[in-house]
Design a protein around this motif. Structure first.
Motif, mmCIF file in Angstrom:
data_model
loop_
_atom_site.group_PDB
_atom_site.id
_atom_site.type_symbol
_atom_site.label_atom_id
_atom_site.label_comp_id
_atom_site.label_asym_id
_atom_site.label_seq_id
_atom_site.Cartn_x
_atom_site.Cartn_y
_atom_site.Cartn_z
ATOM 1 N N GLY A 607 0.910 -1.258 0.049
ATOM 2 C CA GLY A 607 -0.058 0.025 0.101
ATOM 3 C C GLY A 607 0.833 1.356 -0.152
ATOM 4 N N LEU A 608 0.129 2.463 0.197
ATOM 5 C CA LEU A 608 0.721 3.814 0.243
ATOM 6 C C LEU A 608 0.746 4.386 1.386
ATOM 7 C CD1 LEU A 608 1.786 6.166 -1.658
ATOM 8 C CD2 LEU A 608 -0.358 6.820 -1.600
ATOM 9 N N ILE A 609 2.016 4.692 2.143
ATOM 10 C CA ILE A 609 1.747 5.432 3.300
ATOM 11 C C ILE A 609 1.103 6.836 3.314
ATOM 12 C CG2 ILE A 609 3.247 6.258 5.194
ATOM 13 C CD1 ILE A 609 3.401 3.392 5.020
ATOM 14 N N ARG A 610 -0.018 7.017 3.835
ATOM 15 C CA ARG A 610 -0.707 7.971 3.460
ATOM 16 C C ARG A 610 -0.236 9.325 4.773
ATOM 17 N NH1 ARG A 610 -2.584 10.718 -0.423
ATOM 18 N NH2 ARG A 610 -4.037 8.722 -1.089
ATOM 19 N N ALA A 611 -0.011 8.789 5.915
ATOM 20 C CA ALA A 611 0.737 9.800 6.893
ATOM 21 C C ALA A 611 0.998 8.958 8.085
ATOM 22 C CB ALA A 611 -0.906 10.186 7.512
ATOM 23 N N ILE A 612 2.183 9.537 8.569
ATOM 24 C CA ILE A 612 2.985 9.318 9.825
ATOM 25 C C ILE A 612 2.468 10.074 10.920
ATOM 26 C CG2 ILE A 612 5.110 8.959 10.938
ATOM 27 C CD1 ILE A 612 4.572 6.986 8.544
ATOM 28 N N VAL A 628 -0.835 5.784 8.712
ATOM 29 C CA VAL A 628 -2.099 5.273 7.782
ATOM 30 C C VAL A 628 -1.828 4.925 6.474
ATOM 31 C CG1 VAL A 628 -4.148 6.167 6.708
ATOM 32 C CG2 VAL A 628 -3.674 7.354 9.101
ATOM 33 N N LEU A 629 -1.911 3.560 6.517
ATOM 34 C CA LEU A 629 -1.796 3.024 5.101
ATOM 35 C C LEU A 629 -3.029 2.762 4.264
ATOM 36 C CD1 LEU A 629 0.331 0.962 3.674
ATOM 37 C CD2 LEU A 629 -0.895 -0.882 4.798
ATOM 38 N N ALA A 652 8.248 6.981 4.991
ATOM 39 C CA ALA A 652 7.998 8.392 4.940
ATOM 40 C C ALA A 652 6.595 8.387 3.989
ATOM 41 C CB ALA A 652 8.970 9.281 4.159
ATOM 42 N N GLU A 653 5.814 9.767 4.397
ATOM 43 C CA GLU A 653 4.405 9.562 3.720
ATOM 44 C C GLU A 653 4.906 9.768 2.403
ATOM 45 O OE1 GLU A 653 2.679 13.408 5.289
ATOM 46 O OE2 GLU A 653 2.461 12.369 7.334
ATOM 47 N N GLY A 654 3.704 8.914 1.671
ATOM 48 C CA GLY A 654 4.095 8.808 0.150
ATOM 49 C C GLY A 654 4.688 7.731 -0.346
ATOM 50 N N ASP A 655 5.435 6.919 0.561
ATOM 51 C CA ASP A 655 6.283 5.762 0.126
ATOM 52 C C ASP A 655 5.228 4.619 -0.132
ATOM 53 O OD1 ASP A 655 8.409 7.067 0.920
ATOM 54 O OD2 ASP A 655 9.080 5.767 2.512
ATOM 55 N N GLN A 656 5.473 3.959 -1.241
ATOM 56 C CA GLN A 656 4.594 2.563 -1.674
ATOM 57 C C GLN A 656 5.480 1.499 -1.182
ATOM 58 O OE1 GLN A 656 2.002 2.938 -3.920
ATOM 59 N NE2 GLN A 656 1.626 0.884 -3.173
ATOM 60 N N VAL A 657 4.898 0.695 -0.246
ATOM 61 C CA VAL A 657 5.398 -0.252 0.439
ATOM 62 C C VAL A 657 4.821 -1.687 0.332
ATOM 63 C CG1 VAL A 657 6.146 1.296 2.411
ATOM 64 C CG2 VAL A 657 3.868 0.116 2.669
ATOM 65 N N GLU A 658 5.788 -2.732 0.385
ATOM 66 C CA GLU A 658 5.207 -4.174 0.219
ATOM 67 C C GLU A 658 4.738 -4.554 1.446
ATOM 68 O OE1 GLU A 658 4.997 -5.618 -2.853
ATOM 69 O OE2 GLU A 658 5.823 -3.726 -3.722
ATOM 70 N N ALA A 659 3.895 -5.815 1.482
ATOM 71 C CA ALA A 659 3.556 -6.368 2.744
ATOM 72 C C ALA A 659 4.680 -6.751 3.337
ATOM 73 C CB ALA A 659 2.711 -7.584 2.352
ATOM 74 N N GLY A 660 4.898 -6.703 4.783
ATOM 75 C CA GLY A 660 6.002 -6.909 5.699
ATOM 76 C C GLY A 660 6.894 -6.114 5.730
#
Length: 676
Positions: A607-612, A628-629, A652-660
């Motif tokens: 998902g996308l890190i929407r907020a820290i 918030v993911l 960081a906010e806006g990062d696209q991350v993988e599961a885990g």
């Protein structure tokens, strides 16, 4: 007139449109992203055109590319399915300007119902009852908060351009309004490009009942109601027709209101008028209110088809070709009862988090309708809705339909990833639902009892242990020579949580040799399995089971173990009446996994890190929001598992991350002090 249509969608709805088009003798064209190049809707269509990309914005939302694909393929019409561009009036106008036919309502009708605030004002003029609320243009925070106070809590914040529960928040207390408003706006902006909201009174005993309408641009008919009250996160889970407890007077009043709504905007094609109903005192004609109109085919349209005998996609195509309404109101009637269950790849105990992965097994019973866009071997992608299929049953009575649905869910086989199959099976047997006592809060009130079996039984655990050793068939089939006794120990984590979580069980599996206390080579295989939970607090007495094979299948105490086990890497899926996921523990990984247990906040899905929400060094309490993911079109808040300090922030906010993916490192106060 057209003889070939392009379906501007994917998955089960694209496959469903293709079936009807083929029966009508029409050619079909599929479009697809790079991710969907081998998808079922692509394989089933006569032609296919690549749109490129992976995300919807890169593929299925590219209206210009879709129109060009239709032209290049010689398609004279475009069917939008639902979602994506189905309710985009600009796309409708572009289709028509290109000389093509849009199989659906006019751009004017879509715009009339596209914004909930304007739609409610229009419905009031048409004599359709609407829910009390604020639908104004002033979107100042203070104005909206004041409106909520005037309406009276609880209230619903809803995106004016929304649908599917996105951009919607229930607020029960004034102190929660500001945070809920910010979250709703953020989700609405991401999903619809429009952060405006409205505020409505929340009906405390609500039922969600909708009316299927169909128009030809001038006149309209209604094809009766569907009850969609069983929801979670404002998204429908099980739908049925007709609605439990519906009276002739109520059906007439709601049907007439829905027809007035459709005719007020000159509606053409299939649409749904959704009402919120106060079910606290039965179904009464003075206690239903307009919520919104979906200017498209609905996900749950098959239940209406089952009880009316109408193919709504055929009707859409016929009206788009210039034909009059295929039936009058007097021609339409109800027959029997239909139920639809939405089967998703999602983790129910983890809060219905979407799941992704490969479907190692997918089998449906042959006596029910299963609308699906995937088969065994396909993957559920993180880029689109995680629906696997819709199961639809029809029977003379509601109780018979629920019984059929229960059995259909029991014998559906899925392996490879987590699903809501057990949840659905428990839901159709939930006593209040079975009695017809339904409202939109039923799932939330009974969630603890609906999450499915908490742990597999000894039979499932034994079969899983055998499968982990490659013995899920006869031992001789796995290549073991039984000239001497063999024994193994397997440890598995129940719940698919990996070595860092879940309940761990130890299975000691022994295959006696020809002189052992169990069997002889060549006459079938016997296995003695001793099971014990590893945690002493829950271990109890160890279970000893003696299994034997007959015809390549395992039996216990004269009963065939009617279960299937699929293995994918270190993950096992056991299916039967219920399904369970277990992870085989690699003892070499145990030390490393334990070192970080409890100290790392990881992404539960891509998902996308929407907020820290925190900073390094912050002290936080258990349950405090950390990040918030955004995934699968929804926002998911990650919270602190205990009172602790934030040791390090890795994303960081806006990062696209993988599961885990590791996001935030936690530390107890003394650990943080030492580090400082």
């Amino acid at each position: 007139m057209f003889d070939k249509i392009l379906i501007a969608n994917r998955g089960e709805i694209a496959c469903r449109v293709i079936r009807t088009a083929r029966r009508m003798g029409l050619g079909t064209v599929a479009v697809h992203s790079d991710v969907d190049a081998g998808a079922q809707h692509v394989l089933q269509a006569d032609q296919a055109v690549s749109l490129g990309g992976a995300t919807p914005a890169e593929s299925y939302l590219r209206g210009d590319a879709i129109i060009q694909a239709a032209r290049d393929a010689g398609a004279g019409a475009i069917h939008p399915g639902y979602g994506f561009l189905s309710e985009n009036p600009d796309f409708v106008e572009a289709v028509e300007e290109a000389g093509l036919t849009f199989i659906g309502p006019s751009a004017r009708a879509i715009r009339a119902m596209g914004l909930k605030d304007a739609a409610k004002a229009l419905m009031e003029k048409a004599g359709v009852p609407v829910v009390p609320g604020y639908h104004g243009a002033d979107q100042d925070d203070a104005r909206l908060s004041r409106a909520a106070e005037e309406i009276g809590y609880p209230v619903l914040i809803k995106a004016v351009a929304g649908g599917g529960g996105k951009g919607m928040r229930l607020v029960e207390h004034a102190g929660d309004f500001a945070a809920a408003l910010a979250s709703a706006r953020n989700e609405a902006k991401g999903a619809f490009g429009n952060a405006d909201v409205l505020v409505e009174k929340f009906v405390t005993a609500p039922r969600h009942i909708e009316i299927q309408v169909f128009g030809d641009g001038k006149d309209a008919v209604q094809l009766f109601e569907r009850d969609c009250s069983l929801q979670r996160r404002h998204q429908k889970v099980i739908e049925e027709a007709p609605a439990p407890g519906m009276t002739p007077q109520m059906r007439e009043a709601m049907g007439q209101a829905a027809v007035r709504a459709a005719e007020a905007i000159g509606y053409s094609g299939a649409g749904t008028v959704e009402f919120i109903v106060d079910g606290s005192d039965g179904l009464r004609p003075d206690r239903f209110w307009f919520m919104e109109m979906n200017t498209r085919l609905q996900v749950e349209h098959p239940v209406t088809e089952a009880v009316t005998g109408v193919d709504l996609v055929e009707w859409q195509i016929r009206v788009a070709r210039g034909e009059a309404l295929p039936a009058t109101q007097q021609d339409l009637g109800l027959k029997g009862h239909a139920v639809e269950a939405r089967l998703y790849a999602e983790d129910v105990p983890a809060g219905f988090l979407p799941a992704v992965g490969r479907l190692d097994l997918l089998e449906f019973p042959g006596d029910v309708r299963a609308d699906s866009g995937v088969v065994t071997g396909d993957r559920i992608s993180p880029y689109y809705d995680p629906m696997i299929a819709k199961l639809i049953v029809h029977a003379p009575t509601r109780s018979q339909a629920l019984q059929r649905m229960g059995r259909a869910l029991d014998v559906t086989r899925i392996a490879g990833l987590t699903t809501n199959l057990d949840f659905l099976a428990a839901l159709v047997r939930q006593p209040d639902f079975a009695a017809g006592d339904v409202d939109t809060g039923l799932i939330e009130r009974n969630l603890a009892k609906l999450k499915g079996p908490e742990a597999p039984g000894p039979e499932e655990l034994a079969l899983a242990a055998l499968a982990a050793l490659g013995l899920d068939g006869a031992a001789e089939d796995a290549g073991f020579a039984l000239w001497q006794p063999l024994e193994w120990t397997v440890r598995m984590v129940v719940g698919g949580g990996g070595p860092a979580g879940g309940r761990e069980v130890e299975a000691r599996v022994a295959l006696p040799g020809p002189q052992g206390a169990g069997g002889q080579a060549g006459t079938g295989t016997r296995a003695r399995v001793r099971l014990a939970w590893v945690d002493p607090a829950e271990a109890g007495e160890a279970k000893d089971l003696l299994l034997e094979t007959r015809g390549g299948q395992w039996w216990l105490d004269g009963r065939r173990l009617d279960r299937q086990v699929m293995r994918h890497g270190q993950r096992l899926t056991v299916t039967g009446r219920g399904s369970w996921i277990l992870d085989v523990v690699d003892p070499l990984d145990r030390a490393g996994a334990g070192a970080a247990a409890g100290n790392m906040i990881e992404a539960p899905m891509p998902g996308l890190i929407r907020a820290i929400r925190v900073a390094t060094g912050d002290r936080v309490a258990e349950g405090a929001p950390l990040a918030v993911l955004e995934a699968m079109k929804m926002e998911h808040t990650l919270t602190a598992p205990r009172d602790c300090r934030i040791a390090e922030i890795l994303a960081a906010e806006g990062d696209q991350v993988e599961a885990g993916a590791s996001l935030i490192v936690l530390a107890d106060d003394d650990e943080a002090d030492d580090a400082a």
